[in-house]
Design an enzyme around this catalytic site. Structure first.
Site, short mmCIF file in Angstrom:
data_model
loop_
_atom_site.label_atom_id
_atom_site.label_comp_id
_atom_site.label_asym_id
_atom_site.label_seq_id
_atom_site.Cartn_x
_atom_site.Cartn_y
_atom_site.Cartn_z
N GLY A 1 0.84 -1.20 0.00
CA GLY A 1 0.00 0.00 0.00
C GLY A 1 0.86 1.24 0.00
O GLY A 1 0.97 1.96 -0.98
N CYS B 1 -6.91 23.61 16.71
CA CYS B 1 -6.87 23.97 18.13
C CYS B 1 -6.30 22.81 18.94
O CYS B 1 -7.02 22.12 19.67
CB CYS B 1 -8.28 24.35 18.61
SG CYS B 1 -8.29 25.10 20.23
#
Length: 458
Positions: free
Chosen positions: A306, A381
């Site tokens: 992959g 954040c």
């Protein structure tokens, strides 16, 4: 159908997983980074940022190296499966199929996407340590091969099959091989959620022998990801040959041996992974020697790369924003310069998850001398939303286009809407042509599944 797409001019002749940049990367007449014949600065201007940019040639070359090296090095049959969990979308599934690869899928959603991309059931292998009854039924309906991960799963499948609809499956075994990679991506050690332990194999083999509608055609094992050392893969072949003999002795019609994937790629200069041909040659030799020594006929070998297929083929482009300088102190003698980008952990969670490191450059000034040490901070954040720590860039300024290399694997596929950020667009580039393969999400997309009860409406 296998593509006959020709070689672009001036393409680098190197194994993609050993290259820091896509193989078609170059600096164009404008002094900008160009990938697949397309100016990266112009791509950002046209499609916005953050932007995933996928080089078609590099992706195809990785597919071909796996496919052709197996055909050259292994005297038996072989099949390469692209592990779609690295990046699963319609265009990438279709491209891998066009190069003659099958598809390894790890969920009902990945299976559905592969089918919509044109895959046939016999080209698909469904993995997962906790498949749902719905996923199992879906796989059986389309003729997908199941990679069974537990006795419980086999019991579930036995309740779903009929004489008219038997199950074709592989048994995933845990080989008890530990490798040197991040603990989150080691999968072959004894203490793992994946695979059937060798101590339980006699019970599993007896169950299969008692349920002839469960056609166990082979074994599967996978030892981990981002691996540079070939010895673990060599050891795996010996372990699997021993287990193969046990299965044959219990009457199982074993034909296919899936040796997994795991070959690493180059993220930073110091990384030194084996090439794709070196990996295939080592595994092919180990399988041949192990099975010959055990007096066994050679199986059909499958592998499922992959990261090493898709990782090096893509980059992520960001636009730089403001800066913040931390003055020198006793704890930080040189201080620190933060530069911000318009993305971060929502489009690439690997640094905050694995401590992953990357290489970056400025697309609008790729040849400028990198003299400024900076830390590239995302806009989420979260204090840990740092994409690159203490890297050298050429005096970055707001508006520069920052390109992070080798982001094809597990960036889009693990992307999130944290802080309700829309996920980026993705484009496929090749010989000067660009095609949108993933639209940028909108704010409207973010609330598409939300439901506001009437009593809460204002």
């Amino acid at each position: 159908m296998v593509s006959t797409l020709g070689t672009p001019p001036s393409v680098k002749s190197v194994s993609p997983n050993q290259s820091l940049q896509p193989l078609t990367s170059r600096v164009n007449s404008q002094g900008h980074l160009e990938i697949g014949g397309c100016d990266v600065v112009e791509l950002v201007r046209q499609f916005g940022s953050p932007l995933y940019i996928l080089d078609e040639w590099t992706l195809r070359q990785a597919c071909r190296l796996y496919r052709d090296t197996w055909a050259r090095c292994y005297p038996g049959q072989s099949q390469v499966l692209y592990a779609t969990k690295a990046w699963n979308c319609l265009a990438i599934c279709a491209l891998a199929l066009q190069e003659g690869l099958g598809l390894d899928v790890a969920s009902g959603g990945e299976l559905y996407t592969a089918l919509q991309a044109g895959a046939r059931g016999e080209e698909l292998y469904l993995h997962g340590n906790a498949k749902s009854a719905e996923e199992l039924a879906m796989a059986l309906e389309v003729g997908c091969t199941l990679v069974a991960d537990s006795l419980y799963e086999l019991q579930q499948v036995a309740a779903l099959v009929t004489p008219e609809r038997p199950a074709r499956l592989l048994v995933r075994v845990n080989p008890g091989i530990d490798v040197h990679t991040h603990e989150y991506i080691r999968t072959g050690q004894t203490d793992s959620k994946f695979g059937i332990g060798q101590w339980q194999l006699p019970e599993v083999f007896d169950f299969l022998a008692a349920h002839p509608q469960l056609h166990c055609v082979g074994l599967h094992a996978h030892i981990g990801s981002q691996i540079f050392d070939l010895q673990g893969h060599r050891d795996l072949a010996g372990v699997l040959a021993q287990i193969w003999r046990q299965g044959l002795d219990r009457g199982l019609p074993l034909q296919e041996l899936n040796v997994g994937g795991g070959l690493g790629i180059r993220y930073v200069e110091s990384d030194d992974p084996p090439s794709i041909p070196e990996w295939v040659e080592a595994v092919a030799t180990a399988v041949r020697q192990s099975f010959t020594a055990a007096g066994l006929p050679l199986p059909k070998v499958l592998c499922e790369p992959g990261r090493s297929v898709i990782g090096p083929a893509a980059v992520t482009a960001y636009t730089l924003g403001g800066q913040k300088r931390i003055p020198p102190s006793e704890d930080l003698p040189e201080g620190r310069l933060y530069v911000t980008i318009d993305g971060g952990m929502s489009d690439n969670p690997r640094p905050i998850t694995y401590g992953a490191r990357y290489t970056a450059l400025l697309a609008n000034r790729p040849e400028a001398e990198a003299t400024q040490r900076v830390t590239v901070a995302g806009k989420h954040c979260e204090s840990g939303d740092v994409l690159l720590k203490d890297v050298l860039l050429p005096n970055p300024a707001p508006g520069d286009v920052l390109v992070v290399l080798a982001t094809g694997a597990y960036n889009y596929s693990m992307a999130s809407n944290y802080n309700r950020f829309p996920r980026p667009a993705a484009v496929l580039v090749n010989q000067g042509e660009v095609q949108l393969i993933l639209r940028r999400e909108t704010y409207a997309d973010l609330i598409r599944q939300d439901i506001l009860p009437e009593r809460l409406q204002r």
